[in-house]
Design a protein around this motif. Sequence first.
Motif, PDB file in Angstrom:
ATOM      1  N   LYS A 265      -5.452   1.672  -8.087  1.00  0.00           N
ATOM      2  CA  LYS A 265      -5.597   2.671  -7.035  1.00  0.00           C
ATOM      3  C   LYS A 265      -6.978   2.614  -6.406  1.00  0.00           C
ATOM      4  O   LYS A 265      -7.923   2.093  -6.994  1.00  0.00           O
ATOM      5  CB  LYS A 265      -5.364   4.086  -7.586  1.00  0.00           C
TER       6      LYS A 265
ATOM      7  N   ALA B 285      -4.960  -1.163   5.486  1.00  0.00           N
ATOM      8  CA  ALA B 285      -3.982  -2.159   5.950  1.00  0.00           C
ATOM      9  C   ALA B 285      -4.604  -3.108   6.958  1.00  0.00           C
ATOM     10  O   ALA B 285      -4.375  -4.325   6.916  1.00  0.00           O
ATOM     11  CB  ALA B 285      -2.772  -1.451   6.563  1.00  0.00           C
TER      12      ALA B 285
ATOM     13  N   LEU C 280       0.846  -1.187   0.000  1.00  0.00           N
ATOM     14  CA  LEU C 280       0.000   0.000   0.000  1.00  0.00           C
ATOM     15  C   LEU C 280       0.884   1.242   0.000  1.00  0.00           C
ATOM     16  O   LEU C 280       1.769   1.377   0.849  1.00  0.00           O
ATOM     17  CB  LEU C 280      -0.906   0.023   1.236  1.00  0.00           C
TER      18      LEU C 280
ATOM     19  N   TRP D 214      -2.147   1.768  -4.802  1.00  0.00           N
ATOM     20  CA  TRP D 214      -1.953   3.150  -4.395  1.00  0.00           C
ATOM     21  C   TRP D 214      -3.254   3.732  -3.859  1.00  0.00           C
ATOM     22  O   TRP D 214      -4.341   3.381  -4.323  1.00  0.00           O
ATOM     23  CB  TRP D 214      -1.476   3.995  -5.576  1.00  0.00           C
ATOM     24  N   LEU D 215      -3.115   4.649  -2.906  1.00  0.00           N
ATOM     25  CA  LEU D 215      -4.252   5.360  -2.336  1.00  0.00           C
ATOM     26  C   LEU D 215      -4.068   6.844  -2.637  1.00  0.00           C
ATOM     27  O   LEU D 215      -2.987   7.395  -2.462  1.00  0.00           O
ATOM     28  CB  LEU D 215      -4.332   5.147  -0.823  1.00  0.00           C
TER      29      LEU D 215
ATOM     30  N   ASP E 197       6.312   4.225   1.332  1.00  0.00           N
ATOM     31  CA  ASP E 197       6.218   5.660   1.083  1.00  0.00           C
ATOM     32  C   ASP E 197       6.851   5.943  -0.272  1.00  0.00           C
ATOM     33  O   ASP E 197       7.888   5.354  -0.608  1.00  0.00           O
ATOM     34  CB  ASP E 197       6.946   6.420   2.194  1.00  0.00           C
TER      35      ASP E 197
ATOM     36  N   ALA F 175       0.427   5.408  -0.123  1.00  0.00           N
ATOM     37  CA  ALA F 175      -0.440   6.590  -0.116  1.00  0.00           C
ATOM     38  C   ALA F 175       0.285   7.723  -0.817  1.00  0.00           C
ATOM     39  O   ALA F 175       1.468   7.975  -0.567  1.00  0.00           O
ATOM     40  CB  ALA F 175      -0.786   6.983   1.319  1.00  0.00           C
TER      41      ALA F 175
ATOM     42  N   LEU G  46       3.542  -1.373   4.004  1.00  0.00           N
ATOM     43  CA  LEU G  46       3.204   0.041   3.940  1.00  0.00           C
ATOM     44  C   LEU G  46       4.447   0.790   3.474  1.00  0.00           C
ATOM     45  O   LEU G  46       5.446   0.854   4.194  1.00  0.00           O
ATOM     46  CB  LEU G  46       2.752   0.551   5.305  1.00  0.00           C
TER      47      LEU G  46
ATOM     48  N   LEU H 205      -4.105  11.075   4.308  1.00  0.00           N
ATOM     49  CA  LEU H 205      -4.335   9.648   4.041  1.00  0.00           C
ATOM     50  C   LEU H 205      -3.736   8.719   5.096  1.00  0.00           C
ATOM     51  O   LEU H 205      -3.693   7.511   4.891  1.00  0.00           O
ATOM     52  CB  LEU H 205      -3.789   9.250   2.659  1.00  0.00           C
TER      53      LEU H 205
ATOM     54  N   GLU I 224      -6.722   6.582   6.368  1.00  0.00           N
ATOM     55  CA  GLU I 224      -7.211   5.707   5.303  1.00  0.00           C
ATOM     56  C   GLU I 224      -6.241   4.556   5.033  1.00  0.00           C
ATOM     57  O   GLU I 224      -6.651   3.407   4.838  1.00  0.00           O
ATOM     58  CB  GLU I 224      -7.425   6.516   4.024  1.00  0.00           C
ATOM     59  N   ARG I 225      -4.952   4.861   5.029  1.00  0.00           N
ATOM     60  CA  ARG I 225      -3.957   3.810   4.774  1.00  0.00           C
ATOM     61  C   ARG I 225      -3.982   2.754   5.867  1.00  0.00           C
ATOM     62  O   ARG I 225      -3.898   1.549   5.581  1.00  0.00           O
ATOM     63  CB  ARG I 225      -2.565   4.436   4.657  1.00  0.00           C
TER      64      ARG I 225
END
Length: 218
Positions: A104, A122, A55, A86-87, A136, A57, A134, A114, A117-118
Amino acid sequence: MLISRRASSARKTRNAEPTWQEPYQLVAQQLLGKVQLAEFVETASRVARNSSITLVALHREQLPLARQFVCELRKWADPERASLLWLCNDAASCAFLQQNGFEKMTFPPAEGYLLVERLRVALYASMLGYNVLLADPGAVWLKNPWPWLVGPFDVIAAPEQRFGEGYGFPLGADFLCVRSSSASISLLLRLLQRAEVARAQTVREAASIFGDALNEEL
């Protein structure tokens, strides 16, 4: 360099098990709406590899980092087939992901960059049995990390370069792998509860809130 830890260590034993009796009731009440739940299940079935999913963000402020991330990714993998979900919640970020062919999930604009949300996605993914990474967009991948993310762990994270702040050897929140386990689900739930209280005003602050919570919980 990576550090693996057991979320169910001796000093965290009291928190090692989930605190709810009916997980899916919690999902319905606190995590995602029905449409988003269905969207995730469908998308994850396409994206996940070996029951694992990444994931990422993305906020419009991170687009320069995301371009570098994608550039390096294309050197060793097909981005469209990488296990990346992707978020996004702003037009510029979502358009970038669409143009590059990434899977996404789009969220309504909201405070917190986010972070909440992330963690919700998760947590839901872990409850469905997925191992979750997770990541970045600022943490560029030079190789596929998944072959090294093996072993009897609950959490694997990269160390953060900020010593002398009380953690000794702090973990960073820009590369955090959580195996689907009772202890990890409980950890994600606690992180989510803390994130919902905090109100990040910048991307940097959101990362700081996440990193501080992670180190204090572990």
